[in-house]
Structures are given as C-alpha cells and as structure tokens.
Design an enzyme around this catalytic site. Structure first.
Site: not given
Length: 401
Positions: A166, A296, A307, A325, A330, A388
């Site tokens: 991502c 994010h 975060e 998002k 996403h 990831f």
C-alpha cells in the site's frame, strides 16, 4: 556539474480517477460536499455484504487499437487518468522540451491485471488450457502498467513498476526523485494504479479486515475495517525551474521498513515515525511547520491506533489530521498517489477534510483527528502511506516559499 538535488520537485501536472469519477473536479466536489464514493459491492464473484469504491464506466473504456495487447481493467483505469485533467498533454509538452528519452515512468501497483487472469481462468478449455487470447505480459505482469503508459505517451525513458503493497503509489515518487537527481531523467510520470479483483476482495475477507455492512469509517471508536477501492493517481514530477510557475511542490519524502509483521503494523508505530521524520528532514521542516496530516487511516482497529500513536508522537495534538479513505476506499497500491493529489487539492482550497461518517473519533486517540471539514490556510501537508510487510512512506507537499 550535474544538479544532484533530490528536493523539492515540481508537481507539474496531476490527475486521478476514483469511485467519485474521472479527474480532479469530481474529487474536489465530493470532498467539499462530504459525499463519498463507496457503494454496496456488485463486483462479480466478490464477497457479499461489503462496500467498495468501484470506478464507474471503467468496463466500457477501450484502449487505442494499437495497444489492444495491454487490455485489462488496470490499464483501462490508467487510460481514464491519461485522458483527464490535460495530463497526457502536459507529458507531451515535457517530452517535446526534454526529449522522449528523458521522460521516465515509475508506477506503483499491487494487483496489476490479475482480474484479467481471473477471467481467463474461468474460460479454460476441457484440457485446462487458458484461452489463446490471454496475454499475461500485457495484463497480469506488474510491468504491464508502466509499459503501457510509456508506450501510450510515446516515451522512451526508463519505465518500471514499484510493488511495495500500500505504499507503492507514494514510493514511486521517491524513485522518481532519484532518477531526476542522478541525471537519468528530466521528468518522471509517477503514481499508482490498482483495480478491483476477486483475489483482493476475498483475500481481505479471509484476513477479516473488511468493514461489513457499511462503508469504512477510519478513526471511529467502532470502526470495523477497510473498504477496498480502485483508483489511478498520476503526477508529473520535474525540477522546480522546469515546472509551471506556482505549481505545488513535493518538498520531501521519507521511507522505512520495520518488518514487524507480514500484515500488522508495529503497535507503537516505530517505522511510521521513522518515515515521517525522514520526510520532514528531507523537506527541511519541523513538525510544527506542517499544517495538516492526511492519514493512511484504513479503518482497521490496529492500523488506526498505531498511526494515532505515531502522529501524536511527532505532531502532538495541535496539527489536524484525518483519513480520506471514506471517500475513495483503500486503493492499495494507488492510495499513496491518490492521496498526494488530495493533498494538492487541500493546499489549493485551504481544506481540512474531516473523516467521513465519523461523529467523534476514538476516545483513546490523542492526535487532533478532524471529523468535520474546516477551511483554513494551508502551506504544507504530510501524507502517510503504510503497507503490508512493514513498508512505510510519507510525502510532504507544499507551496514555494
């Protein structure tokens, strides 16, 4: 003597395609109107009871006939982006000025054209062979995306794909900066494209990471997961003196890899903090000189909590932050590029877009999470992307001093 500066770089042109529509205009309207693009999924063969950010009209897009070998959902999204916001024309002007061999292409993706392979697999013959029309190199292969964009734009510079989960769309801009600083290129088409496919939807379902029965609500106390989206985000990067007067700047970027876990972030956000610090250092800024942080913010319990800790560690509770998002979903390998474009819109409009569908942030959060839109002067925006495998990236976008 060659100019080896990494930063800043001019964001000379930009475009995006999301579930909100093709081009920056529908994205801008939706951000101000607080109208998201997520809908109940009708994607063929996908899981039930989920919401997705599906781009309208992508199935009907036809590539130019000479590029028919590149036909797949991912490259159709890229084609939609190339047709929007005068982006292809801006690249053509850069190629005319510097030469097509001096314009590179660096694009992030995670799924590439896997959806084309899924269709081909369903069309196997009695012996199990894939249909003769299936073109792996032109669709499924990661290199299909940059190869298509390079050919479609008539460029002859380096072209390669970035696939760091991502962070791919954001990470492409670090690689673009290196190409310009090293003298390999004078301009770079960077960004990311990722499309919906059954592998992604069922994979995230198996990981129990998808929001069920409603759109994702990052930073909410009762958040329950991700809504997958598809999107394209493209920017044209070049040295500031080569870009249009007044164009926004990519002031700096930072990356890290903490390798804490294959699919879970470090709980204290050590890698995230490292990436944000590196981006601020590259831009020559202190945390107090950033006016807004685009999180994010995926909507999962672990990612959002991590975060919040990381952002509070650097920015305290005085810098507004939010996730966008809820508008786009996403978009995986495209998300960092799409959110870079959102950061540009926020700068231009002086907009802090509060998290969509969230009345109050998680009471355990300590950072300044915005839940309603606010209009205020913005000079610099930080945009986070995490992926990831412990991949972390932060971009800082702002105006010239």
């Amino acid at each position: 003597m060659p100019d080896t500066r990494l930063w800043p770089l001019s964001l000379a042109a930009a475009t995006t395609v999301t579930a909100l529509g093709a081009g920056i205009a529908p994205l801008r309207r939706a951000l101000h109107a607080r109208e998201g693009g997520l809908r109940p999924s009708a994607f063929p063969g996908g899981p039930e009871d989920i919401w997705v950010g599906q781009v309208p009209g992508v199935e009907a897009v036809e590539l130019p006939p000479e590029f028919a070998g590149f036909a797949c959902r991912n490259n159709r999204l890229a084609e939609m982006a190339l047709r929007s916001d005068g982006f292809a024309e801006a690249v053509a002007a850069a190629a005319a000025r510097h030469g097509p061999d001096r314009v590179a292409v660096v694009l992030g993706t995670s799924t590439a054209g896997i959806e084309e392979t899924e269709q081909a697999y369903r069309q196997r013959d009695a012996a199990g062979a894939l249909p003769a029309s299936f073109n792996y190199a032109g669709s499924h292969d990661l290199q299909s995306l940059p190869a298509y964009v390079r050919a479609r734009l008539g460029l002859r510079g380096p072209a390669f794909a970035i696939s760091t989960a991502c962070t791919s769309g954001a990470r492409s801009m670090l690689e673009a900066a290196a190409l310009i600083a090293s003298g390999v290129a004078d301009a770079v088409v960077a960004g990311g494209v990722d499309s919906l496919c059954r592998l992604t939807l069922h994979g995230f379902t198996a990981l129990e990471l998808l929001s069920r029965g409603g759109p994702t609500r990052p930073c909410a106390a009762d958040r329950d997961g991700i809504s997958i989206g598809e999107a394209a985000g493209l920017v044209l990067l070049m040295r500031p003196e080569d870009g249009p007067p007044g164009a926004p700047l990519l002031l700096g970027a930072g990356a890290s890899s903490d390798g804490h876990h294959m699919s879970s972030p470090h709980p204290e956000g050590l890698g995230a903090v490292s990436a944000m610090r590196a981006a601020l250092a590259a831009a020559g800024l202190t945390p107090g000189e950033v006016d807004y942080v685009n999180l994010h913010g995926t909507g999962t319990r672990a990612n959002d909590a991590m975060e919040d800790r990381a952002v509070h560690h650097l920015f305290g509770d005085g810098t507004p932050c939010s996730s966008t998002k809820g508008w786009t979903g996403h978009a995986l390998g495209a998300s960092g590029a799409v959110e870079a474009v959102i950061a540009m819109v926020c700068l231009e409009d002086g907009l802090v877009p509060g998290c969509l569908g969230v009345s109050m942030p998680d009471p355990e959060f300590r950072s300044a999470v915005a839940t309603a839109n606010a209009v205020r002067p913005l000079r610099r925006v930080a945009s986070n992307s995490f992926g990831f495998g412990g991949s972390n990236c932060c971009l800082v976008i702002g105006r010239a001093a």
